[in-house]
Design a protein around this motif. Structure first.
Motif, PDB file in Angstrom:
ATOM      1  N   VAL A   4       0.842  -1.200   0.000  1.00  0.00           N
ATOM      2  CA  VAL A   4       0.000   0.000   0.000  1.00  0.00           C
ATOM      3  C   VAL A   4       0.876   1.249   0.000  1.00  0.00           C
ATOM      4  O   VAL A   4       0.608   2.207  -0.731  1.00  0.00           O
ATOM      5  N   ILE A   5       1.921   1.251   0.778  1.00  0.00           N
ATOM      6  CA  ILE A   5       2.833   2.398   0.850  1.00  0.00           C
ATOM      7  C   ILE A   5       3.458   2.657  -0.515  1.00  0.00           C
ATOM      8  O   ILE A   5       3.527   3.792  -0.981  1.00  0.00           O
ATOM      9  N   VAL A  17     -10.494   2.071  -4.040  1.00  0.00           N
ATOM     10  CA  VAL A  17      -9.986   0.820  -4.592  1.00  0.00           C
ATOM     11  C   VAL A  17     -10.872  -0.377  -4.269  1.00  0.00           C
ATOM     12  O   VAL A  17     -10.733  -1.428  -4.875  1.00  0.00           O
ATOM     13  N   GLY A  18     -11.782  -0.227  -3.307  1.00  0.00           N
ATOM     14  CA  GLY A  18     -12.680  -1.325  -2.967  1.00  0.00           C
ATOM     15  C   GLY A  18     -12.925  -1.405  -1.483  1.00  0.00           C
ATOM     16  O   GLY A  18     -12.827  -0.411  -0.760  1.00  0.00           O
ATOM     17  N   GLU A  19     -13.235  -2.620  -1.045  1.00  0.00           N
ATOM     18  CA  GLU A  19     -13.551  -2.846   0.362  1.00  0.00           C
ATOM     19  C   GLU A  19     -12.830  -4.084   0.870  1.00  0.00           C
ATOM     20  O   GLU A  19     -12.565  -5.018   0.111  1.00  0.00           O
ATOM     21  N   ASN A  38      -6.665   4.511  -2.258  1.00  0.00           N
ATOM     22  CA  ASN A  38      -5.259   4.765  -2.552  1.00  0.00           C
ATOM     23  C   ASN A  38      -5.107   6.284  -2.544  1.00  0.00           C
ATOM     24  O   ASN A  38      -5.642   6.976  -3.402  1.00  0.00           O
ATOM     25  N   THR A  39      -4.413   6.784  -1.555  1.00  0.00           N
ATOM     26  CA  THR A  39      -4.208   8.224  -1.421  1.00  0.00           C
ATOM     27  C   THR A  39      -2.758   8.556  -1.745  1.00  0.00           C
ATOM     28  O   THR A  39      -1.854   7.763  -1.474  1.00  0.00           O
ATOM     29  N   PRO A  40      -2.507   9.727  -2.338  1.00  0.00           N
ATOM     30  CA  PRO A  40      -1.140  10.080  -2.725  1.00  0.00           C
ATOM     31  C   PRO A  40      -0.171  10.100  -1.537  1.00  0.00           C
ATOM     32  O   PRO A  40      -0.537  10.514  -0.435  1.00  0.00           O
ATOM     33  N   ALA A  41       1.045   9.660  -1.790  1.00  0.00           N
ATOM     34  CA  ALA A  41       2.107   9.724  -0.780  1.00  0.00           C
ATOM     35  C   ALA A  41       2.541  11.175  -0.594  1.00  0.00           C
ATOM     36  O   ALA A  41       2.320  12.022  -1.472  1.00  0.00           O
ATOM     37  N   SER A  42       3.166  11.450   0.522  1.00  0.00           N
ATOM     38  CA  SER A  42       3.664  12.804   0.760  1.00  0.00           C
ATOM     39  C   SER A  42       5.006  13.044   0.065  1.00  0.00           C
ATOM     40  O   SER A  42       5.422  14.173  -0.086  1.00  0.00           O
ATOM     41  N   LEU A  69      -3.402  -0.390  -7.156  1.00  0.00           N
ATOM     42  CA  LEU A  69      -3.020   0.298  -8.390  1.00  0.00           C
ATOM     43  C   LEU A  69      -4.061   0.182  -9.495  1.00  0.00           C
ATOM     44  O   LEU A  69      -4.070   0.992 -10.424  1.00  0.00           O
ATOM     45  N   ASN A  70      -4.943  -0.788  -9.415  1.00  0.00           N
ATOM     46  CA  ASN A  70      -5.874  -1.056 -10.510  1.00  0.00           C
ATOM     47  C   ASN A  70      -6.683   0.163 -10.971  1.00  0.00           C
ATOM     48  O   ASN A  70      -6.839   0.364 -12.162  1.00  0.00           O
ATOM     49  N   PRO A  71      -7.195   1.028 -10.087  1.00  0.00           N
ATOM     50  CA  PRO A  71      -7.967   2.176 -10.579  1.00  0.00           C
ATOM     51  C   PRO A  71      -7.125   3.303 -11.187  1.00  0.00           C
ATOM     52  O   PRO A  71      -7.665   4.212 -11.803  1.00  0.00           O
ATOM     53  N   VAL A  72      -5.824   3.251 -11.016  1.00  0.00           N
ATOM     54  CA  VAL A  72      -4.951   4.335 -11.481  1.00  0.00           C
ATOM     55  C   VAL A  72      -4.781   4.213 -12.999  1.00  0.00           C
ATOM     56  O   VAL A  72      -4.263   3.207 -13.493  1.00  0.00           O
ATOM     57  N   PRO A  73      -5.202   5.224 -13.774  1.00  0.00           N
ATOM     58  CA  PRO A  73      -5.200   5.108 -15.237  1.00  0.00           C
ATOM     59  C   PRO A  73      -3.827   4.941 -15.879  1.00  0.00           C
ATOM     60  O   PRO A  73      -3.733   4.393 -16.977  1.00  0.00           O
TER      61      PRO A  73
END
Length: 146
Positions: A4-5, A17-19, A38-42, A69-73
């Protein structure tokens, strides 16, 4: 999860991304559901095209990585169906010293798919394991990214 990180470094915006479903009782539908994003890293973010290579030996943390990563175009999955298997676990030891581990949850992706049975890539490529001179999956990924 490290998966995830790492996945957070490939998006500039938040994606659902789901549940993750946890069994909470004896009934067929006794589940609690936790929405996952999935939230952006700092730190640094990479938004150019990314090819993620998959095969049947990808499971567990790899499934989590794919799930995030699946939803990321900008991400494309290339290879064959993954081995599946994901979710949180409980573990312990038996009296004889054997270690046990049990899945306690299941991921349902943003499209409603249960990922424990594996994930189908965007581009299906079979690896010829008899050919020691070429990796068809890597070659296809190079073609896609150029």
């Amino acid at each position: 999860f490290s998966a995830v990180i790492i996945a957070r470094h490939f998006t500039e915006k938040e994606y659902f991304v789901g549940e993750e479903w946890f069994k909470t009782g004896p009934g067929e539908k006794d589940f609690s559901k936790q929405k996952l994003y999935n939230t952006p890293a700092s730190g640094k973010i990479y938004t150019k095209p990314v090819m993620v290579l998959t095969d049947n030996l990808c499971f567990s943390a790899t499934t989590t990585f794919i799930y995030y990563l699946n939803p990321v175009p900008s991400v494309t999955f290339i290879g064959s169906r993954t081995g599946g298997g994901s979710g949180s676990t409980a573990d312990g030891y038996l009296a004889n010293g054997w270690h046990w581990e049990l899945s306690t949850s299941e991921f349902i992706d943003y499209e409603g798919r249960h990922l424990d049975n594996g994930f189908e890539p965007d581009i299906h490529v079979l690896l010829d394991t008899l050919n020691q001179n070429q990796d068809e999956i890597i070659e296809r990924a190079i073609q896609e990214i150029l």
